[in-house]
Enzyme design. Structure first.
Site: not given
Ligand code: ZN
Length: 145
Positions: A109, A20, A113, A68
């Site tokens: 998640h 993702g 963000h 990430l």
């Molecule tokens: Zn993330």
């Protein structure tokens, strides 16, 4: 606009590799994210524009998450086990997904963000500080090395 960025977002996500990626992670002030739970198989990405959680279950599930934006760090995060998410697709059509398991975690998640929330923000202060301290140490090590 978003349509022209999505291919690059997907390339970044697959290269990472990740499942993702949300626009703010690549410096874009836009409310959209891409998800593909099986990047190793035939690509089957979902692009979620303006996603929002319409329903969440009272039952919670704990799953190990990474990000990430915090490479190399993982922690167990507890979130609602099931969610219903409404969003617009690339054609601007309203869609909803009812998700459980990994997809439910990933959706929450990525939507986090869009609101500037990272998975470490769901941890206790103790655990969060452990990860942040490790990151500072790594940064220092990189400068020396
Ligand atoms: Zn993330």
């Amino acid at each position: 606009m978003i349509r022209s960025i999505v291919p690059r977002m997907l390339a970044t996500m697959y290269a990472a590799p990740g499942i993702g990626l949300a626009a703010p992670q690549v410096g874009l002030d836009l409310r959209f994210a891409v998800i593909d739970l099986q990047p190793d198989e035939k690509p089957a990405p979902i692009t979620l524009i303006n996603p929002r959680i319409e329903q969440k279950s009272r039952e919670e599930a704990t799953r190990e998450e990474g990000c990430l934006s915090l490479p190399g760090h993982y922690a167990e995060v507890t979130r609602p086990e099931r969610v219903v998410v409404a969003y617009e697709d690339l054609e601007g059509q309203p869609q909803t997904i009812a998700a459980d398991g990994l997809l439910a975690t990933c959706l929450q998640h990525e939507i986090d963000h869009l609101d500037g929330i990272l998975f470490v923000d769901h941890l206790s202060a103790l655990k969060r500080n452990m990860i942040l301290r490790k990151m500072v140490k790594e940064k220092r090590a990189r400068k020396i090395g």
